[in-house]
Write an enzyme that holds these catalytic residues in place. Structure first.
Site, mmCIF file in Angstrom:
data_model
loop_
_atom_site.group_PDB
_atom_site.id
_atom_site.type_symbol
_atom_site.label_atom_id
_atom_site.label_comp_id
_atom_site.label_asym_id
_atom_site.label_seq_id
_atom_site.Cartn_x
_atom_site.Cartn_y
_atom_site.Cartn_z
ATOM 1 N N CYS A 83 19.106 26.380 85.953
ATOM 2 C CA CYS A 83 20.293 25.702 85.420
ATOM 3 C C CYS A 83 20.217 24.187 85.611
ATOM 4 C CB CYS A 83 21.548 26.255 86.073
ATOM 5 S SG CYS A 83 21.481 28.031 86.334
ATOM 6 N N ILE A 210 28.694 32.118 78.528
ATOM 7 C CA ILE A 210 27.346 32.060 77.955
ATOM 8 C C ILE A 210 27.451 31.199 76.693
ATOM 9 C CG2 ILE A 210 25.634 33.465 76.722
ATOM 10 C CD1 ILE A 210 26.263 35.651 78.854
ATOM 11 N N LYS A 333 32.559 25.237 83.382
ATOM 12 C CA LYS A 333 33.587 26.271 83.267
ATOM 13 C C LYS A 333 34.230 26.297 81.874
ATOM 14 C CE LYS A 333 36.397 29.377 84.424
ATOM 15 N NZ LYS A 333 36.328 29.750 83.004
ATOM 16 N N HIS A 337 27.921 26.206 79.532
ATOM 17 C CA HIS A 337 26.721 25.984 80.342
ATOM 18 C C HIS A 337 25.473 26.469 79.609
ATOM 19 C CE1 HIS A 337 23.984 25.749 83.603
ATOM 20 N NE2 HIS A 337 24.285 26.856 84.240
#
Ligand SMILES: [Zn+2]
Lengths: 395, 181
Positions: A83, A210, A333, A337
């Site tokens: 990430c 997602i 959030k 992401h």
């Protein structure tokens, strides 16, 4: 060594981007960054593609993107740091310029996670801990890894589910003002408390979605940056560290050690005092893949004392006007992401904040001219902390 | 039930449905193209499926699996610096020594943290919701495993022991954490 500045930024709309393929998605950010900096592809000496990969059909994403965006035959590579992939890509370009290897370099972060169906996505993320010892037999999911931290903190520091909810509410609040965000809807505490548990104690509203998305930045050496723009944003320093693959090999489950060490490294280079770090920054982007991650980030960056991160959230100190505004673009959030794009998106957000170009309702007061990005890969497998400033670092 | 039967039950239904859908699309339009239900965007459905199953070398730590099948949990210990490794490894990468000693672990410790997995990965769909915990053993090392207790009986800090069990329904040996009464 030469100083390095951001001279152009690009950002696609984040969300369920089934209207474009991977390279078309990357182009949205690349085109914006080229236009913003008034540069042409021929001016770019090299480009780095941050793409965690595995989600979408093209295995050699850097090449597919280079071809589509007319960046070939410039040198490139795909960079992976889970990430934190976007921040790792930024690092490669930053170092190439510092070393005098390139004068202008482009960083492209992109991920199209929706090419993989949801159950496959859950499986893939779960496998990204230590595959053999922690997934093969025990089936930990990505929320599960972070839930282990949340459970420990609730037992040890009296953190409540509502404290986590405060993070979700804040980030959705700011996401509602960000046209690039995946979610633009505000939420209330009762909705948060009622949302479905995915890995106790974490709920759907504790988790980032997602997402598909792309972001790009163009970096330039001091010498050419001044010719390109009269408002460069400088990279002051970057700290990067790693953690264990096996979660069970972590010491205590209250802090992301790699992130704290990365922050210490970045602060040392920037001559920032850890205990008072928040006084130096106008704005922070922290890795809130789960609400608990943002709470730990407050402590790992020195914004709050250890064990008190949730109190900062409880008091609303990370809204604009508080001790330090955090994730005022909606964070992972609400903004979303897209793994490879996230770190680059953070750099875009901080740059635009410092230049007073943030979206209405999200602009902070720029007093110190400094911002910070905290980007964690995996659950502290990788950590990158980057400091940005309106002032030239060596000045 | 073995791995084959589970795989069939678990995946064939999903795979079969997906393949039937592709067939239907091609029959209707001559292309494997569909519209996304939410956005109406056009999507090409990949006709070349990729299934991966890895083969992971375990020869250097085979003794762990050998002992596990006899009901024992072992770690490895460096004869030079005394470091204990779990998961077991045959190299002490601190002092660059190989062929480490085997030690049987006490299996007793304290639960550091846990979670209950309610949204499961595809390959774990055939299990009930499970509790994953991390315990610190007396030897000072941590172990991650399922906690085979009712959720309401699980507490951070409780005393636990490691048990060797057969993972059902597949029927192979693994380990779990149980509360010490
Ligand atoms: Zn040793």
């Amino acid at each position: 060594m030469v100083d390095v500045a951001i001279v152009g930024t690009g950002h696609s709309k984040f969300g369920n981007r089934t209207d474009v393929n991977l390279q078309e998605l990357a182009w949205e950010a690349v085109k914006q960054a080229l236009e913003e900096s008034n540069l042409d592809q021929k001016d770019i000496d090299m480009f780095v593609v941050g793409n965690a990969g595995g989600w979408s059909s093209e295995p050699l994403s850097a090449i597919v993107i280079g071809e589509y965006c007319n960046l070939a035959p410039k040198g490139t590579m795909r960079v992976e740091a889970a990430c934190a992939t976007g921040s790792a890509a930024l690092r490669i370009a930053y170092q190439a310029i510092k070393a005098g290897d390139a004068k202008i370099a482009m960083v492209i972060g992109v991920e199209q996670m929706h090419q993989s169906p949801n159950p496959v996505a859950i499986e893939m993320m779960g496998r990204a801990g230590n595959y053999f010892w922690e997934f093969e037999n025990f089936g930990l999911t990505f929320p599960g890894y972070y839930a282990l931290y949340a459970t420990r903190r609730m037992a040890k520091f009296g953190m409540k589910e509502e404290d986590l909810g405060q993070i979700a509410i804040k980030n959705h609040y700011y996401g509602s003002f960000n046209p690039y965000a995946m979610f633009q809807k505000q939420i209330k505490m009762d909705e948060y408390m009622k949302s479905r548990v995915v890995a106790y104690p974490l709920k759907v509203y504790d988790a980032c979605p997602i997402t598909d998305g792309a972001a790009a930045v163009i970096l330039a050496s001091e010498e050419v940056a001044k010719k390109i723009t009269d408002s460069p944003v400088w990279i002051v320093s970057q700290g990067f560290k790693s953690g264990t693959a096996n979660l069970s090999k972590r010491d205590d489950f209250i802090s992301i050690d790699a992130a704290r060490l990365a922050a210490e490294e970045a602060y040392k280079k920037a001559r920032i005092d850890f205990e008072n770090s928040w006084r130096y920054f106008d704005v922070a982007e922290v890795h809130d893949c789960f609400t608990i991650a943002e709470i730990m980030a407050y402590e790992d960056l020195g914004f709050a004392k250890r064990g008190e991160g949730h109190l900062l959230a409880r008091e609303g100190q990370t809204y604009i006007g508080g001790r330090i505004p955090v994730n005022v673009d909606g964070g992972l959030k609400a903004k979303g992401h897209p793994i490879g794009a996230t770190g680059v998106s953070m750099a875009v957000s901080i740059t635009r904040q410092l230049l007073y170009r943030a979206h209405k309702g999200t602009q902070v007061d720029v007093k110190n001219g400094m911002g910070i990005a905290h980007n964690v890969g995996g659950t502290g497998h990788y950590a990158y902390v980057t400091i940005f400033s309106l002032k030239k670092p060596s000045a | 039930m073995g791995v084959t039967e589970i795989r069939e039950r678990q995946f064939n239904e999903i795979d079969k449905k997906a393949l039937e859908q592709i067939d239907l699309l091609i029959k209707n339009s001559g292309m494997p193209i569909m519209r996304d239900l939410k956005t109406n965007n056009l999507l090409w459905i990949d006709v070349r499926e990729l299934t991966q199953r890895f083969m992971i070398p375990i020869g250097r730590i085979y003794k762990f699996f050998d002992q596990l099948s006899k009901g024992k949990i072992i770690g490895t210990k460096c004869p030079k610096c005394g470091s204990i490794y779990f998961p077991p490894q045959d190299d002490c990468t601190k002092c660059k020594v190989s062929g480490l000693d085997v030690i049987e672990l006490s299996g007793e410790g304290e639960l550091l943290t846990y979670t209950i997995i309610t949204v499961k990965p595809v390959s774990f769909m055939h299990y009930q919701d499970y509790i994953v915990g991390i315990a610190r053993l007396k030897e000072g090392i941590n172990i991650l495993a399922w906690v085979n207790e009712k959720p309401e009986d699980v507490k951070v800090g409780m005393k636990v022991k490691v048990n060797v069990v057969k993972r059902e329904p597949e029927g192979y040996f693994t380990y779990e954490l149980r509360k010490i009464q």
